[in-house]
Every structure is written in structure tokens, then in C-alpha cells.
Write a protein that holds these residues in place. Structure first.
Motif, PDB file in Angstrom:
ATOM      1  N   ARG A  83      -0.895 -93.573 -37.673  1.00 31.06           N
ATOM      2  CA  ARG A  83       0.376 -93.296 -38.355  1.00 31.06           C
ATOM      3  C   ARG A  83       0.152 -93.132 -39.851  1.00 31.06           C
ATOM      4  NH1 ARG A  83       3.503 -92.227 -41.356  1.00 31.06           N
ATOM      5  NH2 ARG A  83       5.740 -92.664 -41.516  1.00 31.06           N
ATOM      6  N   TYR A  84      -0.620 -94.029 -40.450  1.00 28.84           N
ATOM      7  CA  TYR A  84      -0.913 -93.981 -41.885  1.00 28.84           C
ATOM      8  C   TYR A  84      -2.394 -93.657 -42.061  1.00 28.84           C
ATOM      9  CZ  TYR A  84       3.592 -96.287 -42.069  1.00 28.84           C
ATOM     10  OH  TYR A  84       4.922 -96.583 -41.901  1.00 28.84           O
ATOM     11  N   SER A  85      -2.695 -92.665 -42.899  1.00 26.30           N
ATOM     12  CA  SER A  85      -4.082 -92.230 -42.974  1.00 26.30           C
ATOM     13  C   SER A  85      -4.336 -91.402 -44.218  1.00 26.30           C
ATOM     14  CB  SER A  85      -4.434 -91.409 -41.726  1.00 26.30           C
ATOM     15  OG  SER A  85      -5.807 -91.097 -41.716  1.00 26.30           O
ATOM     16  N   MET A  86      -5.586 -91.451 -44.667  1.00 28.13           N
ATOM     17  CA  MET A  86      -6.068 -90.617 -45.756  1.00 28.13           C
ATOM     18  C   MET A  86      -7.327 -89.896 -45.290  1.00 28.13           C
ATOM     19  SD  MET A  86      -4.500 -90.607 -48.787  1.00 28.13           S
ATOM     20  CE  MET A  86      -5.777 -90.534 -50.047  1.00 28.13           C
ATOM     21  N   GLY A  87      -7.527 -88.694 -45.812  1.00 27.47           N
ATOM     22  CA  GLY A  87      -8.690 -87.902 -45.459  1.00 27.47           C
ATOM     23  C   GLY A  87      -8.261 -86.495 -45.110  1.00 27.47           C
ATOM     24  N   LYS A  88      -8.897 -85.903 -44.136  1.00 23.95           N
ATOM     25  CA  LYS A  88      -8.605 -84.528 -43.747  1.00 23.95           C
ATOM     26  C   LYS A  88      -7.219 -84.395 -43.120  1.00 23.95           C
ATOM     27  CE  LYS A  88     -10.261 -80.855 -40.660  1.00 23.95           C
ATOM     28  NZ  LYS A  88     -11.340 -80.462 -39.729  1.00 23.95           N
ATOM     29  N   HIS A  89      -6.813 -85.381 -42.337  1.00 22.15           N
ATOM     30  CA  HIS A  89      -5.599 -85.254 -41.535  1.00 22.15           C
ATOM     31  C   HIS A  89      -4.368 -85.863 -42.185  1.00 22.15           C
ATOM     32  CE1 HIS A  89      -7.927 -83.654 -38.254  1.00 22.15           C
ATOM     33  NE2 HIS A  89      -8.686 -84.728 -38.220  1.00 22.15           N
ATOM     34  N   ASN A  94      -7.024 -97.510 -35.079  1.00 24.22           N
ATOM     35  CA  ASN A  94      -7.043 -96.077 -34.797  1.00 24.22           C
ATOM     36  C   ASN A  94      -8.378 -95.459 -35.187  1.00 24.22           C
ATOM     37  OD1 ASN A  94      -3.945 -96.454 -36.286  1.00 24.22           O
ATOM     38  ND2 ASN A  94      -4.068 -95.865 -34.138  1.00 24.22           N
ATOM     39  N   GLY A  95      -8.578 -94.208 -34.776  1.00 21.84           N
ATOM     40  CA  GLY A  95      -9.748 -93.419 -35.164  1.00 21.84           C
ATOM     41  C   GLY A  95      -9.298 -92.154 -35.868  1.00 21.84           C
ATOM     42  N   HIS A  96      -9.775 -90.988 -35.385  1.00 19.20           N
ATOM     43  CA  HIS A  96      -9.342 -89.664 -35.799  1.00 19.20           C
ATOM     44  C   HIS A  96      -9.855 -89.264 -37.180  1.00 19.20           C
ATOM     45  CE1 HIS A  96      -7.051 -86.033 -35.439  1.00 19.20           C
ATOM     46  NE2 HIS A  96      -6.168 -86.331 -36.359  1.00 19.20           N
ATOM     47  N   GLU A  97      -9.564 -90.057 -38.198  1.00 18.93           N
ATOM     48  CA  GLU A  97     -10.019 -89.768 -39.556  1.00 18.93           C
ATOM     49  C   GLU A  97     -11.455 -90.260 -39.684  1.00 18.93           C
ATOM     50  OE1 GLU A  97      -8.610 -87.488 -41.956  1.00 18.93           O
ATOM     51  OE2 GLU A  97      -6.856 -88.780 -41.823  1.00 18.93           O
ATOM     52  N   HIS A  98     -12.364 -89.403 -40.172  1.00 17.80           N
ATOM     53  CA  HIS A  98     -13.786 -89.755 -40.190  1.00 17.80           C
ATOM     54  C   HIS A  98     -14.119 -90.592 -41.424  1.00 17.80           C
ATOM     55  CE1 HIS A  98     -14.777 -85.987 -37.526  1.00 17.80           C
ATOM     56  NE2 HIS A  98     -13.880 -86.794 -36.997  1.00 17.80           N
ATOM     57  N   ASN A  99     -13.576 -91.764 -41.459  1.00 19.58           N
ATOM     58  CA  ASN A  99     -13.824 -92.716 -42.547  1.00 19.58           C
ATOM     59  C   ASN A  99     -13.356 -94.087 -42.084  1.00 19.58           C
ATOM     60  OD1 ASN A  99     -10.907 -92.630 -42.965  1.00 19.58           O
ATOM     61  ND2 ASN A  99     -11.225 -90.779 -44.185  1.00 19.58           N
ATOM     62  N   MET A 100     -13.319 -95.048 -43.005  1.00 16.43           N
ATOM     63  CA  MET A 100     -12.858 -96.411 -42.705  1.00 16.43           C
ATOM     64  C   MET A 100     -11.738 -96.765 -43.666  1.00 16.43           C
ATOM     65  SD  MET A 100     -16.500 -98.398 -42.099  1.00 16.43           S
ATOM     66  CE  MET A 100     -17.727 -97.329 -42.864  1.00 16.43           C
ATOM     67  N   GLN A 101     -10.647 -97.304 -43.118  1.00 14.30           N
ATOM     68  CA  GLN A 101      -9.494 -97.646 -43.942  1.00 14.30           C
ATOM     69  C   GLN A 101      -8.857 -98.939 -43.434  1.00 14.30           C
ATOM     70  OE1 GLN A 101      -6.754 -94.177 -44.675  1.00 14.30           O
ATOM     71  NE2 GLN A 101      -8.061 -93.168 -43.171  1.00 14.30           N
ATOM     72  N   ARG A 102      -8.397 -99.745 -44.379  1.00 13.31           N
ATOM     73  CA  ARG A 102      -7.530-100.874 -44.045  1.00 13.31           C
ATOM     74  C   ARG A 102      -6.310-100.804 -44.953  1.00 13.31           C
ATOM     75  NH1 ARG A 102      -7.143-106.537 -45.911  1.00 13.31           N
ATOM     76  NH2 ARG A 102      -9.168-106.374 -46.977  1.00 13.31           N
ATOM     77  N   TYR A 103      -5.148-100.893 -44.357  1.00 14.48           N
ATOM     78  CA  TYR A 103      -3.902-100.847 -45.111  1.00 14.48           C
ATOM     79  C   TYR A 103      -3.365-102.255 -45.319  1.00 14.48           C
ATOM     80  CZ  TYR A 103      -3.573 -95.804 -44.999  1.00 14.48           C
ATOM     81  OH  TYR A 103      -3.820 -94.474 -45.215  1.00 14.48           O
ATOM     82  N   VAL A 104      -2.709-102.454 -46.443  1.00 10.25           N
ATOM     83  CA  VAL A 104      -1.961-103.694 -46.611  1.00 10.25           C
ATOM     84  C   VAL A 104      -0.903-103.713 -45.518  1.00 10.25           C
ATOM     85  CG1 VAL A 104      -2.397-103.804 -49.090  1.00 10.25           C
ATOM     86  CG2 VAL A 104      -0.338-102.648 -48.241  1.00 10.25           C
ATOM     87  N   PRO A 105      -0.452-104.881 -45.078  1.00 13.94           N
ATOM     88  CA  PRO A 105       0.499-104.913 -43.968  1.00 13.94           C
ATOM     89  C   PRO A 105       1.743-104.052 -44.247  1.00 13.94           C
ATOM     90  CG  PRO A 105      -0.377-107.097 -44.355  1.00 13.94           C
ATOM     91  CD  PRO A 105      -0.866-106.237 -45.490  1.00 13.94           C
TER      92      PRO A 105
END
Length: 235
Positions: A117-123, A145-156
Motif C-alpha cells: 500500500r505504501y511504497s517508494m521506488g519504481k512503483h 510486502n515485496g514488489h519494490e526492489h528495495n527494503m523499507q520500514r514505515y513508521v506505524p
């Protein structure tokens, strides 16, 4: 489990097209050793060919056709494998199943699916999966989740910590701007996410292939999660 792993969450996308040949040539040589303990969810690259790739591959492992979505219990948590590539609009059979599955009080639930739902990168943000997020608010603590070719952690967000673990081997998708909601982000290393579940809490680490810990944290959850241990809806 294998190498201290009790369960592997496979987050989707066997490149390029999720054919039987792609599974045999690209997936099995690396991850096949974990097949018996793997809980899969399909990605957008393989879903168009799921009848010839994903379904027979996991069907052979499980001895039956894999369900489009399902749940299981681990260490006092309910894990929910959702399908962002199958119908998931509000009121769809999948979302109705999800709401029924999490109707009991408590937040000791981890949901995982492919497109975040929340993401940064290509998508970027995948707005169409909002019905998953709406249903999970107040009923889950972690989304992976996957999909985005990187690693992310969001604040709650809405009480849910979202973790994106998509740096498993294909080329990276770089961040093109700052994301103030990021608690952690990496678009240069290949690595994976390790989650350790305990009754009432979960700890997690983003780890590079050579064992460096890039980020770690811990979340708490409340209450038990009801329902049968293996509640599956198959199609």
C-alpha cells in the motif's frame, strides 16, 4: 527449521513470467530447500501464468492446489497470506473472507501480500490494495510486502507497521525523493527480512546477504487471535 528458519514467507515474483521453467530455473535452485516450510503469495509477474507456474509448483509441494489466500498460526500469531493479484476490492470474496478471519479481538496478526500500500521506488504507493488496509486497521500489527526492489520500514500507520522486503536478487529500484514516513530505507544492498514472533510481540531485522543487520525493531500486539489454525479459502 532450516538454518534456524521455521517458516519462509515467499512474497511473489519469480522472474520473468512465473512459468514452470522460471520456477525450475530461477526459484528452485535457491529457495527450493525451504519449500516445505514456505508460505507463498503470488506476485504480478507470475499471476498471469499461475496456472502453469505458481499453482503446479506449490501444488506439488503441498500435495494439493494452493489456495489464493489462507491463514495459519505461528507462536500465538495469525499469519494471513493475501493475494494482491486476485480480486480484492471492498466487498470481494477475498476481503469478505479477511474480515471474517480477523473479526475476533486482538492485533497479533501479520498479513503479507505482494504489492505494498505504501511504497517508494519504481512503483510507489499501490492505492488499489487499500481495502486490505481498511480491513486490517485495529486487527493487525504487521504487514509485509515485496514488489519494490528495495527494503523499507514505515513508521506505524493506523497502528500497522509496514515492512517492504523486495531486495532478494533482481536489480534495485532507487528512491527518487525523501519519504518522511520512512523509519528505514535501503536501495543499494541485497538482503532479506527476518521476523521473530513471540506471544504478544515481534522483533524484526533487515539483514544483508553477508549477514550485516541494517535495521531492527520490535512491535507489541494485544490479545489472542481466534479462528481455526488452518482456515483456508481455495479457488
Amino acid at each position: 527449521g532450516s538454518d534456524g528458519v521455521d517458516r519462509l514467507l515467499y512474497l511473489g515474483d519469480v522472474y520473468e513470467d512465473g512459468t514452470a521453467e522460471d520456477f525450475d530455473g530461477h526459484y528452485k535452485p535457491v529457495y527450493g530447500q525451504f519449500d516445505k516450510i514456505t508460505a507463498p503469495t503470488p506476485g504480478n509477474h507470475e499471476w498471469p501464468n499461475h496456472n502453469e507456474g505458481y499453482d503446479p509448483y506449490w501444488g506439488e509441494v503441498r500435495g494439493r492446489e494452493p489456495p489464493s489466500w489462507y491463514s495459519f498460526k505461528v507462536a500465538g500469531w495469525t499469519l494471513l497470506s493475501l493475494n494482491s493479484e486476485d480480486s480484492h476490492e471492498s466487498g470481494s470474496p477475498q476481503v469478505e473472507w479477511l474480515r471474517s478471519e480477523i473479526r475476533e479481538p486482538g492485533t497479533c496478526r501479520l498479513a503479507f501480500w505482494h504489492r505494498p500500500r505504501y511504497s517508494m521506488g519504481k512503483h510507489g504507493d499501490q492505492l488499489d490494495v487499500q481495502p486490505f488496509w481498511d480491513a486490517l486497521q485495529g486487527h493487525a500489527t504487521l504487514v509485509v510486502n515485496g514488489h519494490e526492489h528495495n527494503m523499507q520500514r514505515y513508521v506505524p500507520i493506523d497502528g500497522i507497521t509496514e515492512l517492504v522486503s523486495g531486495a532478494g536478487g533482481h536489480s534495485h529500484y532507487e528512491f527518487d525523493r525523501q519519504e518522511p514516513r520512512h523509519a528505514f530505507a535501503n536501495d543499494t544492498d541485497y538482503g532479506t527480512l527476518r521476523v521473530e514472533l513471540r506471544p504478544g510481540s515481534a522483533s524484526f531485522e533487515f539483514i544483508t546477504w553477508d549477514g550485516r543487520v541494517l535495521d531492527s525493531g520490535r512491535v507489541s500486539c494485544r490479545g489472542g487471535a481466534g479462528g481455526p489454525a488452518e482456515a483456508e479459502s481455495r479457488h
